[in-house]
Design an enzyme around this catalytic site. Structure first.
Site, PDB file in Angstrom:
ATOM      1  N   HIS A  80       0.816  -1.211   0.000  1.00 45.43           N
ATOM      2  CA  HIS A  80       0.000   0.000   0.000  1.00 45.43           C
ATOM      3  C   HIS A  80       0.852   1.264   0.000  1.00 45.43           C
ATOM      4  O   HIS A  80       2.010   1.255   0.427  1.00 45.43           O
ATOM      5  CB  HIS A  80      -0.940  -0.007   1.193  1.00 45.43           C
ATOM      6  CG  HIS A  80      -2.038  -1.021   1.058  1.00 45.43           C
ATOM      7  ND1 HIS A  80      -3.027  -1.155   1.983  1.00 45.43           N
ATOM      8  CD2 HIS A  80      -2.315  -1.925   0.082  1.00 45.43           C
ATOM      9  CE1 HIS A  80      -3.860  -2.100   1.601  1.00 45.43           C
ATOM     10  NE2 HIS A  80      -3.439  -2.598   0.451  1.00 45.43           N
ATOM     11  N   GLU A  82       0.711   3.990   1.808  1.00 45.45           N
ATOM     12  CA  GLU A  82       1.169   4.429   3.130  1.00 45.45           C
ATOM     13  C   GLU A  82       2.387   3.616   3.566  1.00 45.45           C
ATOM     14  O   GLU A  82       3.366   4.160   4.070  1.00 45.45           O
ATOM     15  CB  GLU A  82       0.067   4.262   4.185  1.00 45.45           C
ATOM     16  CG  GLU A  82      -1.220   4.989   3.875  1.00 45.45           C
ATOM     17  CD  GLU A  82      -2.274   4.107   3.216  1.00 45.45           C
ATOM     18  OE1 GLU A  82      -3.437   4.203   3.613  1.00 45.45           O
ATOM     19  OE2 GLU A  82      -1.921   3.326   2.303  1.00 45.45           O
ATOM     20  N   CYS A 118      -6.210   1.127   5.467  1.00 43.77           N
ATOM     21  CA  CYS A 118      -6.671  -0.173   5.958  1.00 43.77           C
ATOM     22  C   CYS A 118      -6.129  -0.387   7.373  1.00 43.77           C
ATOM     23  O   CYS A 118      -5.288   0.383   7.854  1.00 43.77           O
ATOM     24  CB  CYS A 118      -6.218  -1.287   5.014  1.00 43.77           C
ATOM     25  SG  CYS A 118      -4.453  -1.685   5.128  1.00 43.77           S
ATOM     26  N   CYS A 121      -2.277  -0.644   7.513  1.00 42.52           N
ATOM     27  CA  CYS A 121      -1.614   0.650   7.330  1.00 42.52           C
ATOM     28  C   CYS A 121      -1.797   1.537   8.556  1.00 42.52           C
ATOM     29  O   CYS A 121      -0.875   2.269   8.936  1.00 42.52           O
ATOM     30  CB  CYS A 121      -2.117   1.339   6.061  1.00 42.52           C
ATOM     31  SG  CYS A 121      -1.477   0.560   4.550  1.00 42.52           S
TER      32      CYS A 121
END
Length: 162
Positions: A80, A82, A118, A121
């Site tokens: 992801h 992040e 999420c 993250c």
């Protein structure tokens, strides 16, 4: 009269540019970490270095299996945005920083008004020492989340008696 873009939207515009590097066929995300008005790192979602991206393969496994957004991340090839931004920064530089996040639908390129980190993250953002998360909702509107809220309202604790 100062007609310049405000700082939050300035950084969100940069995160929006970063997401153009995304290789996900489902969602494109861009993130930048900023501390003391200095960009510390950037990240976008894509396969780990050296692995083929979904855009190279021409398929998203989660899409093929009709997996709803937010579920079964273990089937996703991507790291992801992040996480990639955090991986690229030093923790000492992230303590007290702000992470800016923009998400778009990969097919339509429309902004994801309900974009959110999420649970994995969120945990990484907490451990990195990042203080605030700013997420774009519209071309000019955004939400600011104090990371302390994620610590205080721990979404990883479930009541199994229900």
């Amino acid at each position: 009269m100062d007609s310049r873009t405000d700082k939050q939207n300035y950084y969100l515009d940069i995160a929006d540019s970063v997401l153009e590097r995304s290789t996900c066929l489902r969602r494109k995300y861009g993130a930048i970490i900023v501390r003391n008005d200095e960009i510390i790192s950037t990240g976008y979602n894509g396969a780990p270095r050296g692995r083929r991206n979904c855009s190279d393969i021409g398929e998203c496994t989660r899409e093929r299996l009709h997996i709803p957004s937010g579920e079964r991340y273990e089937l996703c090839r991507s790291v992801h945005a992040e996480a990639n931004a955090i991986i690229s920064a030093s923790r000492r530089d992230m303590i007290g920083a702000t992470i800016y996040l923009v998400g778009r639908d990969a097919m339509t390129n429309e902004l994801l008004a309900n974009a959110m980190s999420c649970s994995m993250c969120k945990r990484q953002i907490i451990n990195a020492g990042i203080e605030k998360v700013v997420i774009r909702s519209t071309p000019t509107d955004y939400r600011t989340i104090d990371v302390q809220e994620w610590i205080d309202n721990d979404d990883s604790i479930f009541d199994l008696s229900l």
